[in-house]
Design a protein around this motif. Structure first.
Motif, mmCIF file in Angstrom:
data_model
loop_
_atom_site.group_PDB
_atom_site.id
_atom_site.type_symbol
_atom_site.label_atom_id
_atom_site.label_comp_id
_atom_site.label_asym_id
_atom_site.label_seq_id
_atom_site.Cartn_x
_atom_site.Cartn_y
_atom_site.Cartn_z
ATOM 1 N N ILE A 197 0.855 -1.191 0.000
ATOM 2 C CA ILE A 197 0.000 0.000 0.000
ATOM 3 C C ILE A 197 0.889 1.237 0.000
ATOM 4 C CG2 ILE A 197 -1.784 1.280 1.244
ATOM 5 C CD1 ILE A 197 -2.414 -1.483 2.624
ATOM 6 N N THR A 198 0.598 2.156 -0.915
ATOM 7 C CA THR A 198 1.347 3.407 -0.986
ATOM 8 C C THR A 198 0.372 4.563 -0.868
ATOM 9 O OG1 THR A 198 2.960 2.372 -2.449
ATOM 10 C CG2 THR A 198 2.970 4.776 -2.349
ATOM 11 N N VAL A 199 0.698 5.503 0.018
ATOM 12 C CA VAL A 199 -0.094 6.713 0.198
ATOM 13 C C VAL A 199 0.800 7.889 -0.190
ATOM 14 C CG1 VAL A 199 -1.432 8.115 1.809
ATOM 15 C CG2 VAL A 199 -1.340 5.635 2.111
ATOM 16 N N THR A 200 0.311 8.737 -1.084
ATOM 17 C CA THR A 200 1.073 9.896 -1.536
ATOM 18 C C THR A 200 0.224 11.155 -1.458
ATOM 19 O OG1 THR A 200 0.413 9.558 -3.836
ATOM 20 C CG2 THR A 200 2.489 8.562 -3.165
ATOM 21 N N GLU A 201 0.895 12.293 -1.361
ATOM 22 C CA GLU A 201 0.199 13.569 -1.491
ATOM 23 C C GLU A 201 -0.183 13.711 -2.950
ATOM 24 O OE1 GLU A 201 2.091 16.556 1.811
ATOM 25 O OE2 GLU A 201 2.989 16.511 -0.169
ATOM 26 N N THR A 202 -1.441 13.957 -3.212
ATOM 27 C CA THR A 202 -1.904 14.046 -4.582
ATOM 28 C C THR A 202 -1.235 15.190 -5.332
ATOM 29 O OG1 THR A 202 -4.019 13.098 -3.926
ATOM 30 C CG2 THR A 202 -3.967 14.235 -6.038
ATOM 31 N N ALA A 203 -1.111 16.346 -4.709
ATOM 32 C CA ALA A 203 -0.578 17.527 -5.385
ATOM 33 C C ALA A 203 0.908 17.420 -5.705
ATOM 34 C CB ALA A 203 -0.831 18.771 -4.539
ATOM 35 N N THR A 204 1.681 16.779 -4.820
ATOM 36 C CA THR A 204 3.132 16.769 -4.985
ATOM 37 C C THR A 204 3.707 15.425 -5.388
ATOM 38 O OG1 THR A 204 3.567 16.179 -2.678
ATOM 39 C CG2 THR A 204 3.356 18.544 -3.199
ATOM 40 N N GLY A 205 2.957 14.344 -5.136
ATOM 41 C CA GLY A 205 3.470 13.007 -5.414
ATOM 42 C C GLY A 205 4.415 12.503 -4.329
ATOM 43 N N ARG A 206 4.573 13.255 -3.253
ATOM 44 C CA ARG A 206 5.459 12.845 -2.159
ATOM 45 C C ARG A 206 4.874 11.633 -1.442
ATOM 46 N NH1 ARG A 206 6.409 14.623 3.599
ATOM 47 N NH2 ARG A 206 4.438 15.720 3.397
ATOM 48 N N VAL A 207 5.686 10.593 -1.290
ATOM 49 C CA VAL A 207 5.248 9.367 -0.623
ATOM 50 C C VAL A 207 5.189 9.622 0.883
ATOM 51 C CG1 VAL A 207 5.792 6.948 -0.126
ATOM 52 C CG2 VAL A 207 6.168 7.871 -2.422
ATOM 53 N N LEU A 208 4.005 9.369 1.460
ATOM 54 C CA LEU A 208 3.788 9.526 2.899
ATOM 55 C C LEU A 208 3.920 8.211 3.642
ATOM 56 C CD1 LEU A 208 0.684 11.882 2.690
ATOM 57 C CD2 LEU A 208 3.087 12.539 3.026
ATOM 58 N N ALA A 209 3.557 7.124 2.985
ATOM 59 C CA ALA A 209 3.642 5.791 3.588
ATOM 60 C C ALA A 209 3.709 4.777 2.459
ATOM 61 C CB ALA A 209 2.428 5.527 4.475
ATOM 62 N N PRO A 210 4.410 3.666 2.648
ATOM 63 C CA PRO A 210 5.036 3.300 3.909
ATOM 64 C C PRO A 210 6.314 4.099 4.147
ATOM 65 C CG PRO A 210 5.514 1.640 2.251
ATOM 66 C CD PRO A 210 4.585 2.637 1.624
#
Length: 80
Positions: free
Chosen positions: A65-78
């Motif tokens: 599972i990958t969670v990213t900021e939609t606007a920047t594409g920065r990976v938040l998790a894992p």
């Protein structure tokens, strides 16, 4: 790390080829994830911030599972 106030929209992706279907993610974040055909799947590809979604991604034994900021594409998790 708590990212719940840093973004207004997050993207959620599940690598279903990597998923082994433990269900720990669904029990942690049932509003965002579900089991389909024995594997995790995102209920929606975009959502608002939620710490328990990050927790679910971090708990996945396969890092599927990958969670990213939609606007920047920065990976938040894992977290790495």
């Amino acid at each position: 790390m708590n990212h719940t106030t840093e973004a207004t929209s997050w993207s959620v992706a599940v690598d279903r080829a990597a998923c082994i279907g433990t269900g720990v993610c669904v029990s942690t974040s049932p509003e965002h994830l579900e089991i389909r055909d024995g594997k995790a799947a995102a209920r929606a590809t975009e959502t608002g911030p939620a710490q328990y979604l990050l927790d679910a991604a971090d708990m996945c034994p396969m890092a599927a599972i990958t969670v990213t900021e939609t606007a920047t594409g920065r990976v938040l998790a894992p977290e790495e």
